[in-house]
Scaffold this motif. Structure first.
Motif, short mmCIF file in Angstrom:
data_model
loop_
_atom_site.label_atom_id
_atom_site.label_comp_id
_atom_site.label_asym_id
_atom_site.label_seq_id
_atom_site.Cartn_x
_atom_site.Cartn_y
_atom_site.Cartn_z
N SER A 91 10.37 6.58 7.00
CA SER A 91 8.97 6.49 6.63
C SER A 91 8.54 7.77 5.92
N GLY A 92 7.71 7.59 4.88
CA GLY A 92 7.20 8.73 4.14
C GLY A 92 8.08 9.15 2.98
N THR A 93 9.26 8.54 2.81
CA THR A 93 10.13 8.87 1.68
C THR A 93 9.69 8.07 0.46
N ASP A 94 10.30 8.38 -0.70
CA ASP A 94 9.94 7.69 -1.93
C ASP A 94 10.26 6.21 -1.85
N SER A 95 11.33 5.84 -1.12
CA SER A 95 11.70 4.43 -1.01
C SER A 95 10.91 3.71 0.08
N ASN A 96 10.17 4.44 0.90
CA ASN A 96 9.33 3.81 1.95
C ASN A 96 8.10 4.69 2.16
N PRO A 97 7.20 4.74 1.17
CA PRO A 97 6.08 5.69 1.28
C PRO A 97 5.02 5.25 2.26
N TYR A 98 4.99 3.99 2.70
CA TYR A 98 3.91 3.53 3.54
C TYR A 98 4.36 3.21 4.97
N GLY A 99 5.54 3.66 5.36
CA GLY A 99 6.00 3.52 6.74
C GLY A 99 6.22 2.08 7.15
N LEU A 100 6.79 1.23 6.26
CA LEU A 100 7.03 -0.18 6.57
C LEU A 100 8.42 -0.34 7.17
N PRO A 101 8.65 -1.42 7.94
CA PRO A 101 10.00 -1.69 8.44
C PRO A 101 10.97 -1.90 7.28
N ALA A 102 12.19 -1.47 7.49
CA ALA A 102 13.21 -1.59 6.45
C ALA A 102 13.38 -3.05 6.05
N GLY A 103 13.47 -3.30 4.75
CA GLY A 103 13.64 -4.64 4.23
C GLY A 103 12.33 -5.35 3.92
N THR A 104 11.19 -4.73 4.21
CA THR A 104 9.90 -5.36 3.96
C THR A 104 9.54 -5.23 2.48
N LYS A 105 9.11 -6.33 1.89
CA LYS A 105 8.67 -6.30 0.50
C LYS A 105 7.25 -5.73 0.43
N PHE A 106 7.01 -4.92 -0.57
CA PHE A 106 5.66 -4.44 -0.83
C PHE A 106 5.47 -4.28 -2.32
N TRP A 107 4.23 -4.24 -2.73
CA TRP A 107 3.88 -4.20 -4.15
C TRP A 107 3.01 -2.99 -4.43
N VAL A 108 3.28 -2.34 -5.55
CA VAL A 108 2.48 -1.20 -6.01
C VAL A 108 1.73 -1.67 -7.26
N LEU A 109 0.39 -1.66 -7.20
CA LEU A 109 -0.46 -2.20 -8.24
C LEU A 109 -1.09 -1.07 -9.05
N THR A 110 -0.96 -1.16 -10.36
CA THR A 110 -1.65 -0.24 -11.27
C THR A 110 -2.89 -0.96 -11.79
N VAL A 111 -4.06 -0.31 -11.69
CA VAL A 111 -5.32 -0.97 -11.99
C VAL A 111 -6.11 -0.18 -13.03
N GLU A 112 -7.02 -0.88 -13.68
CA GLU A 112 -8.07 -0.26 -14.49
C GLU A 112 -9.29 -0.10 -13.59
N VAL A 113 -9.60 1.12 -13.24
CA VAL A 113 -10.65 1.38 -12.25
C VAL A 113 -11.99 0.94 -12.80
N LEU A 114 -12.70 0.08 -12.03
CA LEU A 114 -14.04 -0.36 -12.37
C LEU A 114 -15.11 0.42 -11.61
N ASN A 115 -14.78 0.80 -10.37
CA ASN A 115 -15.73 1.56 -9.56
C ASN A 115 -14.95 2.27 -8.46
N SER A 116 -15.19 3.56 -8.30
CA SER A 116 -14.53 4.33 -7.25
C SER A 116 -15.42 5.51 -6.87
N PRO A 117 -16.40 5.30 -5.99
CA PRO A 117 -17.32 6.40 -5.62
C PRO A 117 -16.58 7.51 -4.91
N LYS A 118 -16.89 8.74 -5.28
CA LYS A 118 -16.26 9.90 -4.65
C LYS A 118 -16.84 10.14 -3.27
N LYS A 119 -16.02 10.75 -2.43
CA LYS A 119 -16.50 11.10 -1.10
C LYS A 119 -17.51 12.24 -1.19
N ALA A 120 -18.53 12.15 -0.31
CA ALA A 120 -19.58 13.19 -0.31
C ALA A 120 -19.00 14.50 0.18
#
Length: 857
Positions: free
Chosen positions: A828-857
């Motif tokens: 977990s935490g490595t480049d091949s498993n950045p989100y701490g998922l069980p080995a063999g789990t499929k996941f998707w990384v989505l690239t988006v055109e940001v429409l709205n993203s309010p900054k934290k106060a």
């Protein structure tokens, strides 16, 4: 490994070959880990000079190469091109094993190939790209500017040869004191030694002059190849601009044609809206609100829309003017005819270089060979003179007369050797000056051509920037035209609005009917339960002791609880105008509204509970008999009867139990089913109207008309034939309905595909699936690894790419432009498993055109 086979007489060529060692690399079978330095050859475009640097594989970076070339071109002015295809190299590209092998092939191709007779094979500028070889060229930004100085004239060395005036020391030792005979012999030996020394100087000068010519010709060859690289890079830029122009012109023409048509039809669209009358129910609602609206035009702010239309016309004219300027700029980038003319001149320059090589390797090499042969003759003559003199000295002056005769003959025979060598040296000098002058012209032409290429690339970049400005203006114009598109789409939207109102009213009626059926079914089940409990208490229960009622089961004599859920009130039904479908008759609608379930008749009364097992049990039974619940209006008395589980007449127990009370439930269920079918019919009607098909009743009317005409034409036929005709007509109607449903399905699929092709039409947040063009809402994961996960319903493991955001906003709303499917592996935490998922789990990384993203106060 030396890839040269040189003639033994060319000492200078051997030295040059030693300086032109090929790029030595390990093969792929030996692995990519290289412990020895790698030799790279960088070709300077403006002069043709080759720089050779040696770097460790881990040090092969663009910055290191620039620093090593700083003596030739300052790092800030350097432009490196690697190819073909010729692009600006990156560190990863230079360190690639394939790139290094391709550079090695390029070095091998540039090495001269010698024939067995010592002549060079004609391979100048004749190699193609099929071998996969590559070269690395160096250009100077400063040399491309208009203010750069003109190239210095090329001067090849040696221009002059210093011929010795004194011979080298004699290899002979004459006796002392020397006699006149010995002095005469020494004069001959000194003369031949001087001739040999001058001949050697001329022969060595021939080697140097020929080597200088070859080196200068090689530099001109490098310059020609560098020009090819620059033209190739320019061609890539030009092709990119042509593609941009073609794609943008198609989009621009389509959109502007739509805009022009809409602006031209604007007044006629307003007139058409004035001819469409509003539904009477809508007119009534408007009047109750103090407004007067009778036509669809009354709902439009006409003057404001006309003012907006005038602004759109002005912006449309400005946009067309910008596009005309852009087209003119694209046209100024050059035509195929001009590019063919430039290519023809480049080929002519390459032909000149080939002719130079032919002169060098033809007459020039022949002169060099003659000089070498004459040097060999002078060497042999001097050797013969030494032999003759030694023979005379050894014989104490014997045969002196014959020796002098031989020496005199040898002097006459070699009298023309030195003058011939000096004449050929002048020929080589002229060839060397000719090669140098040609390089000077080539450098001037190279400077001019590279300036043209640089100017063309700058022009292309400016035109592409202008295209971006026009594209942004087109997008803004499209957004402005949306307000006018509302006018054009208003009639169709109004029809869909009426269909939507009918569908919602059908939905509300279906919900209320289904709720009534459910409540009635639960009431029936409770009635049956009351009877069963009454039967038990009148039977076996009356023999139980008080402890069973007081200790074991305190609720044994109580009625079942009432189910009275608080359903949300359908307030929306009171606000929806009662618009009717065009084909529906008022009598049909009133009949549908007047059809309500008939409440069941109230049954016979029952008395209070009797004593079962004593005073205590009587108290429980009395409690059961006095329990009540709220029922809908018209059923309160019936519900109160069902709350009594013990009748005053014990003999009537079985009759109560066996009494059937399902008729009301059947009526309510039938009403709920009818309302549900009405809702489904409204949904189907709305879908068909959106597709532009005929209303469902039109199919029935057509079938009825066809039926009546068929009966009129075949009155004398048997009744069986008429029935068969009606069945056939029904099959036709059903088939047409099936085709309409299929067209509806195809339209929905086309709508989905259209949204995928044009993501701007997809404006809803997706949560059950994620495709390119969908809009996703991404929330922080809250894990130590960080990141953002998409809000979803049974669609997990969709994470936001870190390249899409800056900082740590509270959430991100964006349109998906790219998605990559991966499989978790490793810790977990490595480049091949950045989100701490069980080995063999499929996941998707989505690239988006940001429409709205309010900054934290």
């Amino acid at each position: 490994t030396v890839l040269l086979s040189l003639p033994a007489t060319s000492k200078t060529e051997s030295l040059l070959a030693a300086r032109r060692k090929p790029l030595l690399l390990p093969t792929k079978e030996q692995g990519t880990t290289m412990a020895t330095p790698v030799q790279l050859r960088i070709l300077v475009a403006s002069t043709g000079v080759c720089f050779t640097i040696r770097l460790h594989p881990s040090e092969i970076t663009v910055s290191n190469i620039r620093s090593h070339l700083a003596s030739a071109v300052p790092p800030e002015d350097q432009i490196l091109l690697l190819g073909p295809p010729f692009k600006v190299p990156r560190d990863a590209t230079l360190q690639s094993m394939d790139t290094l092998q391709a550079l090695r092939l390029g070095d091998q191709e540039d090495e001269p190939v010698w024939e067995s007779d010592g002549s060079r094979r004609d391979t100048v500028l004749s190699t193609t790209e099929r071998s996969g070889s590559q070269r690395l060229f160096l250009f100077s930004k400063k040399a491309l500017s208009e203010s750069s100085p003109s190239p210095a004239p090329c001067v090849l060395q040696p221009l002059t040869l210093h011929l010795p005036t004194e011979p080298n020391p004699s290899p002979l030792i004459f006796p002392s004191p020397s006699s006149p005979l010995h002095q005469a012999l020494e004069v001959y030996e000194r003369r031949f030694m001087l001739h040999l020394c001058r001949g050697r100087a001329l022969a060595d000068g021939a080697d140097l002059r020929l080597a200088s010519c070859r080196s200068c010709a090689e530099e001109q060859t490098v310059m020609a190849k560098a020009l090819r690289a620059a033209v190739s890079n320019l061609s890539d830029h030009r092709n990119s601009s042509t593609k941009t122009r073609t794609e943008f012109s198609a989009v621009f023409g389509t959109r502007t044609a739509q805009h022009a048509s809409l602006l031209a039809r604007f007044e006629s669209l307003l007139t058409a809206l004035g001819d469409i009358r509003l539904d009477p129910a809508l007119v009534s609602v408007a009047r109750s609100s103090g407004r007067v609206m009778e036509t669809l035009l009354d709902t439009v702010p006409v003057e404001r829309e006309r003012a907006w239309k005038s602004q759109c016309e002005q912006s449309h004219e400005r946009l067309m003017a910008l596009y005309s300027e852009l087209e003119r700029a694209f046209g100024e980038l050059g035509t195929n005819v001009s590019r063919e003319e430039e290519s023809r001149r480049d080929l002519e320059a390459e032909d000149v270089i080939k002719q130079l090589w032919n002169k060098i390797e033809g007459p020039g090499r022949q002169v060099r060979d003659r000089q070498a042969q004459r040097l060999d003759q002078l060497t042999r003559d001097h050797g013969n003179v030494v032999k003759v003199v030694m023979n005379v000295i050894s014989n104490d002056g014997g045969a002196a007369q014959a020796a002098f005769t031989t020496l005199e003959e040898m002097t006459k025979a070699s009298a023309n050797i030195l003058p011939s060598m000096e004449t050929d040296d002048g020929i080589l000098l002229g060839l060397m000056k000719s090669v140098a002058d040609n390089k000077t012209q080539a450098m001037h032409r190279m400077k001019a051509r590279l300036r043209e290429v640089s100017t063309a690339q700058s022009t292309i970049q400016r035109v592409l920037s202008s295209a971006t400005v026009v594209r942004d203006a087109l997008n803004q114009q499209s957004e402005n035209m949306i307000h006018l598109e509302h006018i054009a789409e208003l009639p169709a939207s109004y029809r869909d609005f009426l269909s939507e109102l009918r569908r919602r009213r059908a939905y509300g009626a279906a919900v209320m009917s289904s709720c009534s059926a459910m409540m009635d079914r639960l009431a029936t089940m409770r009635t049956d339960e009351v009877k069963q409990r009454e039967k038990f208490l009148r039977g076996p229960g009356r023999h139980l002791m008080p402890a069973f009622f007081e200790i074991f089961v305190p609720t044994l004599a109580t009625p079942p609880p009432l189910f009275t859920p608080q359903l949300p009130s359908m307030v929306e039904m009171d606000t929806l105008p009662d618009v009717r479908p065009p084909e529906a008759a008022p009598s049909d609608d009133s009949q549908m509204k007047g059809h309500t379930p008939v409440p069941p008749e109230e049954g016979a009364g029952v008395s209070s509970a009797s004593t079962l097992t004593g005073d205590d049990s009587q108290q429980h039974v009395s409690t059961m008999s006095t329990t009540s619940a709220v029922r809908p209006k018209g059923q309160e008395s019936q519900q109160q009867q069902r709350h009594v589980i013990v009748s005053g007449d014990e003999g009537s127990g079985n009759a109560l139990i066996m009494e059937a009370s399902v008729a009301p439930n059947d009526d309510v269920s039938a009403e709920a089913e009818r309302k549900t079918l009405e809702y489904e019919n409204a949904v189907l009607r709305q879908a068909l109207e959106r597709m532009g098909e005929k209303p469902p009743r039109a199919y029935i009317e057509e079938a009825a008309d066809h039926k009546s005409s068929t009966i009129g034409l075949h009155q004398t036929n048997r009744s069986g034939e008429d029935e068969q005709k009606l069945r056939d007509d029904l099959v036709l109607v059903r088939g047409e309905l099936d085709r309409a449903k299929q067209r509806l399905k195809d339209a929905n699929q086309a709508l989905i595909d259209f949204k995928r092709q044009d993501p701007k039409h997809s404006d809803k947040i997706s949560h059950s699936s994620f495709e390119v063009g969908d809009i996703g809402l991404f929330m922080p994961t809250g894990l130590s690894y960080g990141g953002y996960v998409a809000f979803h319903t049974k669609c997990p493991h969709h994470y936001l790419s870190t390249d899409s955001i800056d900082g740590k906003p509270n959430y991100v709303l964006g349109r998906i432009v790219y998605q990559e499917e991966l499989i978790a592996a490793g810790a977990s935490g490595t480049d091949s498993n950045p989100y701490g998922l069980p080995a063999g789990t499929k996941f998707w990384v989505l690239t988006v055109e940001v429409l709205n993203s309010p900054k934290k106060a």
